[in-house]
Design an enzyme around this catalytic site. Structure first.
Site, PDB file in Angstrom:
ATOM      1  N   HIS A 119      36.666  39.533  49.410  1.00  0.00           N
ATOM      2  CA  HIS A 119      36.052  38.416  50.138  1.00  0.00           C
ATOM      3  C   HIS A 119      34.838  38.990  50.875  1.00  0.00           C
ATOM      4  O   HIS A 119      34.842  40.157  51.264  1.00  0.00           O
ATOM      5  CB  HIS A 119      37.094  37.887  51.137  1.00  0.00           C
ATOM      6  N   ASP A 196      43.175  44.014  53.848  1.00  0.00           N
ATOM      7  CA  ASP A 196      42.872  42.642  54.247  1.00  0.00           C
ATOM      8  C   ASP A 196      44.052  41.776  53.806  1.00  0.00           C
ATOM      9  O   ASP A 196      44.225  41.493  52.618  1.00  0.00           O
ATOM     10  CB  ASP A 196      41.561  42.228  53.557  1.00  0.00           C
ATOM     11  N   GLN A 199      45.291  36.629  52.895  1.00  0.00           N
ATOM     12  CA  GLN A 199      45.973  35.715  51.971  1.00  0.00           C
ATOM     13  C   GLN A 199      47.437  36.073  51.742  1.00  0.00           C
ATOM     14  O   GLN A 199      48.164  35.317  51.102  1.00  0.00           O
ATOM     15  CB  GLN A 199      45.265  35.707  50.606  1.00  0.00           C
ATOM     16  N   LYS A 222      45.659  30.959  58.611  1.00  0.00           N
ATOM     17  CA  LYS A 222      46.219  30.948  57.256  1.00  0.00           C
ATOM     18  C   LYS A 222      47.728  31.189  57.301  1.00  0.00           C
ATOM     19  O   LYS A 222      48.385  31.338  56.280  1.00  0.00           O
ATOM     20  CB  LYS A 222      45.536  32.014  56.400  1.00  0.00           C
ATOM     21  N   CYS A 360      33.554  32.555  48.765  1.00  0.00           N
ATOM     22  CA  CYS A 360      33.119  33.740  49.528  1.00  0.00           C
ATOM     23  C   CYS A 360      33.403  35.025  48.755  1.00  0.00           C
ATOM     24  O   CYS A 360      33.717  36.067  49.361  1.00  0.00           O
ATOM     25  CB  CYS A 360      33.757  33.814  50.920  1.00  0.00           C
TER      26      CYS A 360
HETATM   27  N1  PLP Z   1      39.729  37.826  53.522  1.00  0.00           N
HETATM   28  C1  PLP Z   1      40.243  36.969  52.650  1.00  0.00           C
HETATM   29  C2  PLP Z   1      40.963  37.478  51.443  1.00  0.00           C
HETATM   30  C3  PLP Z   1      40.132  35.584  52.867  1.00  0.00           C
HETATM   31  O1  PLP Z   1      40.637  34.736  51.986  1.00  0.00           O
HETATM   32  C4  PLP Z   1      39.456  35.147  54.030  1.00  0.00           C
HETATM   33  C5  PLP Z   1      39.268  33.700  54.269  1.00  0.00           C
HETATM   34  O2  PLP Z   1      39.276  32.893  53.371  1.00  0.00           O
HETATM   35  C6  PLP Z   1      38.953  36.085  54.910  1.00  0.00           C
HETATM   36  C7  PLP Z   1      39.093  37.418  54.620  1.00  0.00           C
HETATM   37  C8  PLP Z   1      38.228  35.683  56.155  1.00  0.00           C
HETATM   38  O3  PLP Z   1      39.102  35.044  57.041  1.00  0.00           O
HETATM   39  P1  PLP Z   1      38.547  34.354  58.374  1.00  0.00           P
HETATM   40  O4  PLP Z   1      37.457  33.424  57.934  1.00  0.00           O
HETATM   41  O5  PLP Z   1      39.728  33.656  58.939  1.00  0.00           O
HETATM   42  O6  PLP Z   1      38.029  35.445  59.244  1.00  0.00           O
END
Ligand code: PLP
Length: 402
Positions: A119, A196, A199, A222, A360
C-alpha cells in the site's frame, strides 16, 4: 457455530440502510453499537484530557486511556504496554518508524526492502527517507498470482539492508504473505522488520512475540473501531533508541529555552492531545473482537471467499486479480472492456458498496497493466446471499454494456 444474524444485528448501519450490501471492508469496517456507545458515553459523561488534570474525572480518563494500552498489548501478546504507541493510524505509525528510527540510521548506499504489493502507506515513507539519505529502495518481486518471490528476497538482502517493511495481507490482491519466513530470513542478518497489519488484524490473531516482529502497525477503523486512531507496536530495544520527530505538549520530562528532555517511551511519541475518544473506542472494538470465536470466523470467511471466487470465475470475461494460494477475504477483479469505476457505479445503484481504482497500490496495477480493479472485501457481517446478489448484478452490468 457462529451466530451470523446476531453479529450483524450489532451493527446499526444495517438498520439505517437495510438494503446495503457492504463489501468495502478493506477500506473501513462498520462499528458495532458497543463502540459507538463507548465513544458517545465518553463525550457525554467524561470528556477530559489525559495526563494533565488531577481532578477525579481527568484521572479516570487517564486511567481508562492507559488501560486500553494494556488491552492492545494483550491483544497482540506484546511483552509490555510500553511497546504500544498510539498514533492516528497505520500511515502515521509507518511514518513514525521511518522518521524516528530509520532516518538517523540510513547512510548513502544503504537499502530498504519492501515488496511489490505494498500500500502507498508502506511505500512512500520509505521512498522519501531513502531519497533524503541517498539510500536505495529495493522491491521483492511477485509473480502473476500475486505471491512474493522469496528466492529473490534471499538473494537481495545484504549487509546494506537496514530495514524490511512488508504488508501482511495485501489490500489489493488479498495475498497473505509468509511474514514468519520473511522475518526469519531478515533476522538471520539482524535486519529489523516492520509488518503492516492493516488488513490482517481484524481477521487473524497476531502474536508479536511468536512472530518476533520488530514493528507492527494497524488502524482502529479496519478493526471495527473508530477512525483517527492507530497503533505502532515496537520492540523495547528499538523504541527506546528512537528520537521523537513530533514535538509539543505531553511528551517531555523537562523544558527550558535551551534544552528539552523527553518523556519515556511510549509517551515521547505522542505529542499533543491525542485521540482520547478514539482510544476508548478502540478498546471497546478489541473487546468486541475478543468475544468472537476467531477460529470459526476465519473458517467462515474462507468459505465465503471460496464460494464468491468460484461463482465470480464462472462469469465470462471476469478475471480475478490476485490468485495466491494463501488468500484473505479480499477479491479484486477486472471485467473485460468495462472500467472498474463503471462497475462500482452500477453496483452502487443496487446498494452494493465495493471499491474501484488502484486501491492505493498503483505499482500493483502497473504490474498487471490495469487502470484499476473492482474489489469486494468481506468481513464478519457479510452473508452468503450477498455473494449471489453481487454475482447477479455483475452479470446485469455485462449485459448492459454489451
Ligand atoms: N496498509 C494497508 C495494507 C491498507 O490497506 C491501508 C488502508 O487501506 C493502509 C496501510 C493505510 O491505513 P490508514 O489509511 O488507516 O492509515
Amino acid at each position: 457455530m457462529i451466530d451470523l444474524k446476531k453479529i450483524r444485528a450489532e451493527f446499526p448501519i444495517f438498520s439505517h440502510h437495510p438494503k446495503l450490501v457492504y463489501l468495502d471492508n478493506a477500506a473501513t469496517t462498520h462499528k458495532p453499537q458497543s463502540v459507538i456507545t463507548a465513544i458517545s458515553d465518553f463525550y457525554q459523561k467524561e470528556n477530559t484530557n489525559i495526563h494533565r488534570g488531577i481532578y477525579p474525572l481527568a484521572a479516570q480518563t487517564t486511567q481508562k486511556y492507559e488501560q486500553v494500552r494494556n488491552k492492545v498489548a494483550q491483544f497482540l501478546n506484546a511483552p509490555n504496554s510500553n511497546n504500544i504507541v498510539y498514533t492516528s493510524g497505520t500511515t502515521a505509525s509507518t511514518n513514525l518508524v521511518a522518521h524516528s528510527f530509520l532516518n538517523t540510521r540510513l547512510k548513502k548506499g544503504d537499502e530498504v526492502i519492501i515488496s511489490a504489493m505494498e500500500h502507498h502507506a508502506n511505500l512512500i515513507p520509505w521512498q522519501m527517507i531513502c531519497k533524503k539519505n541517498g539510500a536505495n529502495l529495493s522491491i521483492i518481486p511477485m509473480n502473476k498470482e500475486g505471491e512474493l518471490d522469496l528466492v529473490s528476497f534471499r538473494k537481495m538482502i545484504s549487509e546494506k539492508t537496514k530495514m524490511v517493511a512488508i504488508v501482511h495481507v495485501s489490500n489489493s490482491l488479498g495475498t497473505v504473505n509468509p511474514i514468519e519466513e520473511i522475518i526469519e530470513i531478515s533476522h538471520q542478518k539482524n535486519i529489523p522488520v516492520l509488518v503492516d497489519a492493516a488488513q490482517s488484524v481484524a481477521h487473524y490473531p497476531i502474536d508479536v512475540q511468536a512472530l518476533d516482529v520488530d514493528f507492527l502497525t494497524f488502524s482502529g477503523h479496519k478493526l471495527f473501531g473508530p477512525t483517527g486512531i492507530g497503533i505502532l507496536y515496537g520492540k523495547e530495544q528499538y523504541l527506546s533508541a528512537m528520537h521523537p520527530y513530533q514535538f509539543g505538549g505531553d511528551m517531555i520530562k523537562n523544558v527550558t529555552f535551551e534544552e528539552t528532555t523527553f518523556a519515556d517511551v511510549p509517551q515521547r511519541f505522542e505529542a499533543g492531545t491525542t485521540n482520547v475518544a478514539g482510544v476508548i473506542g478502540l478498546g471497546t472494538a478489541i473487546d468486541f473482537v475478543n468475544q468472537l470465536d476467531r477460529r470459526a470466523i476465519i473458517n467462515y470467511l474462507n468459505d465465503l471467499t471460496l464460494d464468491a471466487t468460484g461463482k465470480l470465475l464462472k462469469i465470462n470475461g471476469l478475471e480475478i486479480v490476485g490468485t495466491a494460494k494463501n488468500k484473505s477475504s479480499i477479491i479484486s477483479f477486472a471485467l473485460r472492456n468495462i472500467h472498474p469505476h463503471d462497475v462500482a457505479t452500477f453496483l452502487g445503484t443496487d446498494h452494493i458498496a465495493v471499491r474501484a481504482g488502484n486501491h492505493c497500490t498503483q505499482p500493483v496495477m502497473d504490474y498487471f497493466n490495469l487502470p484499476g480493479t473492482t474489489r469486494a472485501s468481506f468481513t464478519i457481517y457479510n452473508q452468503p446471499e450477498e455473494v449471489d446478489f453481487l454475482v447477479e448484478k455483475i452479470k446485469e452490468i455485462q449485459q448492459f454494456f454489451s
